[in-house]
Design an enzyme around this catalytic site. Sequence first.
Site, mmCIF file in Angstrom:
data_model
loop_
_atom_site.group_PDB
_atom_site.id
_atom_site.type_symbol
_atom_site.label_atom_id
_atom_site.label_comp_id
_atom_site.label_asym_id
_atom_site.label_seq_id
_atom_site.Cartn_x
_atom_site.Cartn_y
_atom_site.Cartn_z
ATOM 1 N N HIS B 88 0.848 -1.204 0.000
ATOM 2 C CA HIS B 88 0.000 0.000 0.000
ATOM 3 C C HIS B 88 0.882 1.253 0.000
ATOM 4 O O HIS B 88 0.701 2.154 -0.820
ATOM 5 C CB HIS B 88 -0.930 0.000 1.213
ATOM 6 N N ASP B 117 6.458 21.457 -26.615
ATOM 7 C CA ASP B 117 6.416 20.097 -26.064
ATOM 8 C C ASP B 117 7.482 20.024 -24.978
ATOM 9 O O ASP B 117 8.151 21.013 -24.684
ATOM 10 C CB ASP B 117 6.698 19.037 -27.147
ATOM 11 N N TRP B 153 7.169 0.073 3.843
ATOM 12 C CA TRP B 153 7.650 0.784 2.645
ATOM 13 C C TRP B 153 9.063 1.307 2.870
ATOM 14 O O TRP B 153 9.786 1.613 1.928
ATOM 15 C CB TRP B 153 6.697 1.925 2.268
ATOM 16 N N SER B 181 12.548 5.753 -13.902
ATOM 17 C CA SER B 181 11.463 6.520 -14.513
ATOM 18 C C SER B 181 11.397 7.925 -13.930
ATOM 19 O O SER B 181 11.304 8.914 -14.670
ATOM 20 C CB SER B 181 10.145 5.789 -14.302
ATOM 21 N N SER B 182 11.466 8.027 -12.587
ATOM 22 C CA SER B 182 11.378 9.369 -11.993
ATOM 23 C C SER B 182 12.563 10.224 -12.386
ATOM 24 O O SER B 182 12.415 11.435 -12.587
ATOM 25 C CB SER B 182 11.366 9.343 -10.470
ATOM 26 N N HIS B 265 13.524 11.799 3.544
ATOM 27 C CA HIS B 265 12.913 13.071 3.890
ATOM 28 C C HIS B 265 12.769 14.002 2.679
ATOM 29 O O HIS B 265 11.693 14.538 2.460
ATOM 30 C CB HIS B 265 13.544 13.778 5.077
ATOM 31 N N GLU B 267 12.279 13.030 -0.150
ATOM 32 C CA GLU B 267 11.178 12.397 -0.876
ATOM 33 C C GLU B 267 9.820 12.920 -0.409
ATOM 34 O O GLU B 267 8.942 13.174 -1.226
ATOM 35 C CB GLU B 267 11.250 10.874 -0.697
ATOM 36 N N TYR B 269 9.175 15.790 0.592
ATOM 37 C CA TYR B 269 8.988 17.108 -0.004
ATOM 38 C C TYR B 269 8.779 17.028 -1.505
ATOM 39 O O TYR B 269 8.112 17.880 -2.092
ATOM 40 C CB TYR B 269 10.132 18.052 0.388
ATOM 41 N N SER B 280 -0.941 27.405 -5.232
ATOM 42 C CA SER B 280 -0.593 28.793 -5.553
ATOM 43 C C SER B 280 -1.150 29.232 -6.904
ATOM 44 O O SER B 280 -1.198 30.427 -7.195
ATOM 45 C CB SER B 280 0.930 28.973 -5.563
ATOM 46 N N HIS B 314 15.232 13.072 12.002
ATOM 47 C CA HIS B 314 14.045 13.167 12.871
ATOM 48 C C HIS B 314 13.192 11.905 12.770
ATOM 49 O O HIS B 314 12.276 11.724 13.544
ATOM 50 C CB HIS B 314 13.228 14.437 12.616
ATOM 51 N N HIS B 315 13.500 11.051 11.797
ATOM 52 C CA HIS B 315 12.819 9.755 11.738
ATOM 53 C C HIS B 315 13.515 8.732 12.629
ATOM 54 O O HIS B 315 13.081 7.595 12.705
ATOM 55 C CB HIS B 315 12.799 9.242 10.301
ATOM 56 N N THR B 340 7.456 26.839 5.463
ATOM 57 C CA THR B 340 6.139 26.244 5.227
ATOM 58 C C THR B 340 5.060 27.187 5.730
ATOM 59 O O THR B 340 4.027 27.396 5.079
ATOM 60 C CB THR B 340 6.041 24.875 5.920
ATOM 61 N N LYS B 343 4.298 30.009 3.410
ATOM 62 C CA LYS B 343 3.389 29.664 2.313
ATOM 63 C C LYS B 343 1.941 29.734 2.752
ATOM 64 O O LYS B 343 1.103 30.335 2.079
ATOM 65 C CB LYS B 343 3.711 28.261 1.812
ATOM 66 N N ARG B 462 1.821 1.257 15.196
ATOM 67 C CA ARG B 462 1.475 1.129 13.783
ATOM 68 C C ARG B 462 1.963 -0.218 13.255
ATOM 69 O O ARG B 462 2.761 -0.889 13.895
ATOM 70 C CB ARG B 462 2.095 2.288 12.976
#
Lengths: 196, 538
Positions: B88, B117, B153, B181-182, B265, B267, B269, B280, B314-315, B340, B343, B462
């Site tokens: 998931h 293009d 994950w 791909s990315s 991390h 990622e 963002y 925006s 922080h993880h 943040t 914004k 979790r």
Amino acid sequence: MSEQAKNNQKMVIKLLVIVVGMFGFGFALVPLYDVFCDLTGINGKTANSAAVYTPIEIDESRTISVEFITRTNTGMPWEFRAETTRVKVHPGELSTVNFYVRNPANKQIVAQAIPSVSPGVAALYLNKTECFCFNQQPLLAGEEASMPMQFYVDPQLPDDISFFTVQYTLFDVTGKGDKLAVKENPYLREQPESGI
Amino acid sequence: MAHSSDTIAPEHTGAHEHDDHHDHHIPSGIKRWLYTTNHKDIGTLYLWFAFIMFLIGGAMAMVIRLELFQPGLQIVDPNFFNQMTTVHGLIMVFGAVMPAFTGLANWLVPMMIGAPDMALPRMNNWSFWILPGAFLILLASLFMEGGGPSFGWTFYAPLSTTYSGDSTALFVFSVHIMGASSIMGAINVIVTIFNMRAPGMTWMKMPLFVWTWLITAFLLIAVMPVLAGAVTMVLTDKFFGTSFFNAAGGGDPVMFQHIFWFFGHPEVYIMILPAFGIISQIVPTFSRKKLFGYASMVYATASIALLSFVVWAHHMFTTGMPVAAEMFFMFATMLISVPTGVKVFNWVATMWRGSMTFEVPMLFAVAFIVLFTIGGLSGLMLAITPVDFQYHDTYFVVAHFHYVLVTGAIFSIMAAVYYWLPKWTGKMFDITLAKWHFWCSLISVNVLFFPMHFVGLAGMPRRIPDYALQFADFNKWISLGGFAFGLSQLIFLALLIKACRKQGEPVSSQVWEGAEGLEWEIPSPAPYHTFETPPVIK
Ligand code: HEM
Ligand SMILES: [Cu+2]
């Protein structure tokens, strides 16, 4: 348009260099991590080779408790315990602790002990002049051994540390990198009875 | 959604003959989609792919919530439960959110900067078409003996190295393809924005969606290779006897977490910066005002991106880092909430005293601002090292990242689809269905995720298929919210099918009163080829 295509191509090449560089950086993190941890001692790893003891002044004003914890990794059948679980030493003083191991399995197993010191910074001040963890330790079926670890605490140990813990985890490394292993365990206690 | 058109704006008649010329070459049927190098076609492919992945990943979430509906083990066995949480997560991150943003970039970036293009159309085709393969491999691994990946994950070692099944090889392979791909997609975006802007489209005239995607693309090429390195190390540790993460061989499992979160991390963002861009674009349109603080938005985005490289640990507060490091990562993390906050402030200031209307895209955008901020606030709580010791690995973290990702990233994607869909199809979507979709989603998503804060604070861990009886009532509600949110997405599916069948009222080229930007100057539906001659930038 072909001017455009050329510019695009140049840019793609530059970006690909970054991509390859970052892939390399991912792997470079491995040695960087080790060097960083060695220098700062932050993950409680101790040196992998023997320190030389030069007689130094023993700081009798301080007494440090060192506690020993043992465990075996999942799937590792050996019995493993510290014969003394806690010693009190003065900084600079040599001390020896023995660890008992027995291989209850019916085949030879090669073990590697991995130390971890907590709090981590204490690792920088724990000097081992002899340790079974420097080498892989083989035991035939049923053999037992008493493995010594000789150490002294560096008098530079920060003042706020009066107690630290050394944990050894025993891993089964049979068949992996055996070249490091000594053929016979130098610390054998007694020969097992034949037929276990 | 993309299609050929013979309507061309008068000011672009110069390009008319070109269009006719090209239109004769569009192959029909499946070949059109397989061989297409058109940014609009590829955008459509990405978006449909992402939506299908969203539904598949969502079905897995339904299995998770079904099992957690009651305490005890009833529906699936724990190993399968773990595979569901793992796949998931992987599907939603790499299959739904990221491809959806890439799809939007494909559709919008060339139109917004006045380019005909993407810069590298053939690579564009490849970067899409390797994706379905990657996810087929990942999904197929679920049917292997021993099951698919079940280590979360985040694939922490030693779960993924020592305790995983043989399907780990497939997992690694599929992550490699997703990464490739990315990276290709990101390179394409960067080259397009650097080299293909219409004359006069200066950096500080670029729409914010383009800016945020440019910065995201740099994040992607910086960290996706690190992820590729991490999975490679897992592969060799597991199958080829290396010891990167194995203490017995001199490695260190905690190092895995450092490498993973160095990618991980930035990622997160990557999954939110394009959302900032979308919001925006939308908020000014429906407030009928210019975006408040355009330049500060650009700088805030860039500083978030830079800071995101120095907060990864922080993880890992509970891994036993020294106090100095815990403090550093705590303060660095809190620092990120400053840009943040800038914004959020700017969006609110844009709405302030604007003549606001609440069309469907705006509904999603306002919901985003409120709910994303809730996620940001729980993030701030998690950033406080001593309290994270309590919250870590509980449902509180699950609540946090679902607020920022579902009501953040995914709500922004839905807002974007509603905002630009009429431009793509030329027809207004079914507004009644859209409003049903919005209100059902909004209510159910909060029933689903808000109580997770409380069970988390009370200590529910979790990634566990069973729980203590005291959590039963809350979990029942969470599951009911989950089923309702899942069903609400079927309304979206129905709406999208209707839209692609070109049902609905025709729209003008501006579509929304108050919309500004190059994409609103070309006809609706957007012609197959746009800006073959560069537009004039005012
Ligand atoms: C104000 C900004 C934010 C702060 C201060 C923040 C802080 C944190 C912290 C401290 C954790 C670790 C919690 C733990 O495991 O104990 C965390 C987890 C997480 N955050 Fe955030 N966060 C912020 C914004 C975001 C955003 C914008 C996203 C994504 C769009 C995000 C996605 C995640 C994810 C996915 C996790 C969990 C990863 C996992 O363990 O599976 N966060 N956040
Ligand atoms: Cu993070």
